[in-house]
Scaffold this motif. Structure first.
Motif, PDB file in Angstrom:
ATOM      1  N   SER A   1      76.340 -13.376  53.729  1.00 21.26           N
ATOM      2  CA  SER A   1      78.093 -13.774  53.776  1.00 21.26           C
ATOM      3  C   SER A   1      79.015 -12.625  53.359  1.00 21.26           C
ATOM      4  O   SER A   1      80.276 -12.517  53.983  1.00 21.26           O
ATOM      5  CB  SER A   1      78.324 -15.067  52.624  1.00 21.26           C
ATOM      6  OG  SER A   1      77.489 -15.761  52.820  1.00 21.26           O
ATOM      7  N   LEU A   2      78.256 -11.162  53.487  1.00 22.15           N
ATOM      8  CA  LEU A   2      79.418 -10.083  52.845  1.00 22.15           C
ATOM      9  C   LEU A   2      79.857  -9.369  54.041  1.00 22.15           C
ATOM     10  O   LEU A   2      80.864  -9.197  53.973  1.00 22.15           O
ATOM     11  CB  LEU A   2      78.810  -9.181  52.218  1.00 22.15           C
ATOM     12  CG  LEU A   2      78.600  -9.718  50.415  1.00 22.15           C
ATOM     13  CD1 LEU A   2      78.239  -8.382  49.040  1.00 22.15           C
ATOM     14  CD2 LEU A   2      80.452  -9.202  49.763  1.00 22.15           C
TER      15      LEU A   2
ATOM     16  N   ALA B   1      80.797 -15.836  39.410  1.00 19.80           N
ATOM     17  CA  ALA B   1      79.772 -17.038  39.923  1.00 19.80           C
ATOM     18  C   ALA B   1      80.308 -16.751  41.309  1.00 19.80           C
ATOM     19  O   ALA B   1      79.012 -16.592  41.785  1.00 19.80           O
ATOM     20  CB  ALA B   1      80.682 -18.470  39.452  1.00 19.80           C
ATOM     21  N   LEU B   2      81.272 -16.151  41.643  1.00 20.83           N
ATOM     22  CA  LEU B   2      81.439 -15.800  42.869  1.00 20.83           C
ATOM     23  C   LEU B   2      81.091 -14.667  43.982  1.00 20.83           C
ATOM     24  O   LEU B   2      79.787 -14.637  44.647  1.00 20.83           O
ATOM     25  CB  LEU B   2      82.547 -15.713  44.185  1.00 20.83           C
ATOM     26  CG  LEU B   2      83.427 -15.486  45.040  1.00 20.83           C
ATOM     27  CD1 LEU B   2      81.958 -16.382  45.951  1.00 20.83           C
ATOM     28  CD2 LEU B   2      83.749 -15.421  45.392  1.00 20.83           C
ATOM     29  N   GLY B   3      81.348 -13.626  42.897  1.00 22.52           N
ATOM     30  CA  GLY B   3      80.013 -12.160  42.883  1.00 22.52           C
ATOM     31  C   GLY B   3      78.602 -12.276  43.232  1.00 22.52           C
ATOM     32  O   GLY B   3      77.928 -11.352  44.358  1.00 22.52           O
ATOM     33  N   ALA B   4      78.231 -13.205  41.755  1.00 25.64           N
ATOM     34  CA  ALA B   4      76.527 -12.996  41.910  1.00 25.64           C
ATOM     35  C   ALA B   4      76.567 -13.807  43.332  1.00 25.64           C
ATOM     36  O   ALA B   4      75.400 -14.129  43.779  1.00 25.64           O
ATOM     37  CB  ALA B   4      76.673 -14.139  40.517  1.00 25.64           C
ATOM     38  N   GLN B   5      76.828 -14.949  43.558  1.00 29.15           N
ATOM     39  CA  GLN B   5      76.243 -15.753  45.265  1.00 29.15           C
ATOM     40  C   GLN B   5      76.280 -14.473  46.080  1.00 29.15           C
ATOM     41  O   GLN B   5      75.495 -14.968  46.713  1.00 29.15           O
ATOM     42  CB  GLN B   5      77.302 -16.542  45.619  1.00 29.15           C
ATOM     43  CG  GLN B   5      77.191 -18.117  44.135  1.00 29.15           C
ATOM     44  CD  GLN B   5      78.146 -18.655  44.033  1.00 29.15           C
ATOM     45  OE1 GLN B   5      78.708 -18.584  45.000  1.00 29.15           O
ATOM     46  NE2 GLN B   5      78.345 -19.886  42.940  1.00 29.15           N
TER      47      GLN B   5
ATOM     48  N   ARG C   1      67.440 -18.582  40.868  1.00 29.65           N
ATOM     49  CA  ARG C   1      67.568 -17.684  39.888  1.00 29.65           C
ATOM     50  C   ARG C   1      67.986 -16.479  39.428  1.00 29.65           C
ATOM     51  O   ARG C   1      68.796 -16.215  38.080  1.00 29.65           O
ATOM     52  CB  ARG C   1      65.992 -17.956  39.606  1.00 29.65           C
ATOM     53  CG  ARG C   1      65.991 -17.222  37.398  1.00 29.65           C
ATOM     54  CD  ARG C   1      66.864 -18.101  36.674  1.00 29.65           C
ATOM     55  NE  ARG C   1      66.407 -17.484  35.525  1.00 29.65           N
ATOM     56  CZ  ARG C   1      66.950 -17.413  34.476  1.00 29.65           C
ATOM     57  NH1 ARG C   1      68.537 -18.162  34.144  1.00 29.65           N
ATOM     58  NH2 ARG C   1      66.856 -16.423  33.556  1.00 29.65           N
ATOM     59  N   TYR C   2      68.597 -15.939  40.376  1.00 34.05           N
ATOM     60  CA  TYR C   2      68.860 -14.758  40.523  1.00 34.05           C
ATOM     61  C   TYR C   2      70.291 -15.062  40.375  1.00 34.05           C
ATOM     62  O   TYR C   2      71.177 -14.520  39.375  1.00 34.05           O
ATOM     63  CB  TYR C   2      69.186 -14.005  41.842  1.00 34.05           C
ATOM     64  CG  TYR C   2      69.391 -12.302  41.956  1.00 34.05           C
ATOM     65  CD1 TYR C   2      69.460 -12.022  40.097  1.00 34.05           C
ATOM     66  CD2 TYR C   2      69.521 -11.765  43.230  1.00 34.05           C
ATOM     67  CE1 TYR C   2      69.276 -10.290  40.825  1.00 34.05           C
ATOM     68  CE2 TYR C   2      69.869 -10.514  43.110  1.00 34.05           C
ATOM     69  CZ  TYR C   2      70.023 -10.257  41.610  1.00 34.05           C
ATOM     70  OH  TYR C   2      70.981  -8.625  41.819  1.00 34.05           O
TER      71      TYR C   2
ATOM     72  N   ALA D   1      73.198 -12.190  45.263  1.00 34.94           N
ATOM     73  CA  ALA D   1      71.927 -12.381  45.858  1.00 34.94           C
ATOM     74  C   ALA D   1      72.300 -12.571  47.125  1.00 34.94           C
ATOM     75  O   ALA D   1      70.962 -12.657  47.675  1.00 34.94           O
ATOM     76  CB  ALA D   1      72.109 -14.130  45.070  1.00 34.94           C
ATOM     77  N   ASP D   2      72.987 -13.765  48.081  1.00 34.06           N
ATOM     78  CA  ASP D   2      72.829 -13.714  49.272  1.00 34.06           C
ATOM     79  C   ASP D   2      72.665 -12.850  50.293  1.00 34.06           C
ATOM     80  O   ASP D   2      71.940 -12.639  51.004  1.00 34.06           O
ATOM     81  CB  ASP D   2      74.504 -14.570  50.148  1.00 34.06           C
ATOM     82  CG  ASP D   2      74.416 -14.588  50.853  1.00 34.06           C
ATOM     83  OD1 ASP D   2      72.982 -15.750  52.303  1.00 34.06           O
ATOM     84  OD2 ASP D   2      75.225 -13.906  52.107  1.00 34.06           O
ATOM     85  N   ALA D   3      73.137 -11.321  49.771  1.00 37.66           N
ATOM     86  CA  ALA D   3      73.210 -10.472  50.056  1.00 37.66           C
ATOM     87  C   ALA D   3      71.445  -9.970  50.511  1.00 37.66           C
ATOM     88  O   ALA D   3      70.870  -9.476  51.215  1.00 37.66           O
ATOM     89  CB  ALA D   3      73.781  -8.853  50.387  1.00 37.66           C
ATOM     90  N   ASP D   4      71.145  -9.701  48.771  1.00 38.32           N
ATOM     91  CA  ASP D   4      70.133  -9.928  48.952  1.00 38.32           C
ATOM     92  C   ASP D   4      68.800 -10.674  49.764  1.00 38.32           C
ATOM     93  O   ASP D   4      67.608 -10.187  50.567  1.00 38.32           O
ATOM     94  CB  ASP D   4      69.177 -10.029  47.009  1.00 38.32           C
ATOM     95  CG  ASP D   4      68.625  -9.126  46.522  1.00 38.32           C
ATOM     96  OD1 ASP D   4      69.513  -7.788  46.622  1.00 38.32           O
ATOM     97  OD2 ASP D   4      68.551  -9.014  45.411  1.00 38.32           O
ATOM     98  N   ALA D   5      69.422 -11.672  50.236  1.00 39.69           N
ATOM     99  CA  ALA D   5      68.537 -12.492  51.020  1.00 39.69           C
ATOM    100  C   ALA D   5      68.847 -12.074  52.741  1.00 39.69           C
ATOM    101  O   ALA D   5      67.406 -12.074  53.345  1.00 39.69           O
ATOM    102  CB  ALA D   5      69.225 -14.286  51.460  1.00 39.69           C
TER     103      ALA D   5
END
Length: 294
Positions: free
Chosen positions: A114-115, A239-243, A227-228, A246-250
């Protein structure tokens, strides 16, 4: 002709200005910042300061001039960046700048996390503008990880959701130096550079290097994405930043930040900074670590 750096008081922008000062006179450098006071140290070095805010297009009028070479550092307000970026591109086009170098994302259209979306839309807007461009597709910074070393040492683990994916990161200063090379060099018009470290590593390998340098057993704990996200929110990350993180980690797990084409080291004329070196530097800066600042 001036060399203009947008976002000059940010972590990357400051380093770019430092690198430019090694290559050109301070009077040839224009630093754009939302708050002039935060750029007082740069002004003291002879750098010209202009107040400009991506979110207020009227402040961009007159900050660029015909023939300028501009480093356009991407904004950090997710969801607002495309509108803000178009305002910068419009101002640069109207002024007739000679080069607009944009800090995009490694892989460009192949990046699906997403980023990357606003970066790709910005690239498209820049190409459609007719402004001479240079796409600096930056990979991840070492500091994305070493910046969390205090937490890592406190909790005793490196935590993420990247699985066994590899990250070809480089030091922030490596990217800054490459930008300065482009801004002060020639032949970079309408070029695309895929910028990343020379060596890609996994999170488990990162944790092993932290363990080696600290003498502690610090494993990598890989979590499901949900969970991350929850863990980061519990730690105070919006919350948005966390999502997005985590999406970048994916994306890392899919191999989207692992490319090592060598563009960065070629621009630098030297190898990129190893992750081990940045870990050592980050440890030295920790007040709680032996040898760190007191």
């Amino acid at each position: 002709m001036n060399i203009v750096v947008t976002g000059a008081t940010g972590a990357l922008g400051r380093l770019v200005v430092e690198e430019l000062l090694k290559r050109t006179a301070p009077g040839d450098i224009v630093a754009l910042a939302r708050d002039r006071a935060k750029a007082a140290d740069l002004a003291a070095l002879g750098v010209r300061i202009e107040a400009a805010d991506y979110g207020r297009p009227e402040t961009l009028s007159g900050v660029f001039a015909a023939g300028d070479r501009v480093l356009f550092i991407s904004g950090n307000e997710a969801g607002q960046r495309l509108t803000q970026h178009r305002a910068v591109i419009d101002a640069a086009r109207e002024a007739g700048v000679a080069l607009l170098a944009y800090t995009s994302v490694l892989g460009g259209p192949t990046a699906t996390f997403s980023l990357a979306e606003e970066h790709l839309a910005t690239e498209q807007a820049l190409l459609a503008s007719g402004v001479p461009y240079c796409l600096l597709r930056n990979g991840w910074y070492h500091e994305n990880y070493t910046g969390a070393l205090a937490t890592t040492l406190r909790t005793g683990a490196v935590v993420g959701s990247a699985g066994g994916g590899r990250v070809a990161s480089a030091a922030r200063r490596d990217y800054a130096e490459a930008a300065a090379v482009v801004l002060t060099g020639s032949g970079h018009e309408n070029a695309v550079y895929e910028l990343s470290g020379d060596t890609a590593w996994t999170m488990a390998e990162y944790a092993a290097e932290v363990s080696r340098q600290t003498g502690r057993r610090i494993p990598y704990t890989d979590l499901p994405q949900e969970r991350y996200v929850a863990l980061m929110v519990e730690a105070g990350v919006p919350a948005l930043g966390a999502q997005l993180l985590a999406d970048a980690d994916a994306g890392v797990a899919r191999g989207e930040l692992a490319a090592t084409p060598g563009d960065l080291s070629r621009l630098l004329g030297r190898p990129t900074t190893p992750i081990a070196e940045s870990i050592a530097e980050a440890l030295r800066r920790l007040p709680s670590w032996p040898g760190g600042p007191s």
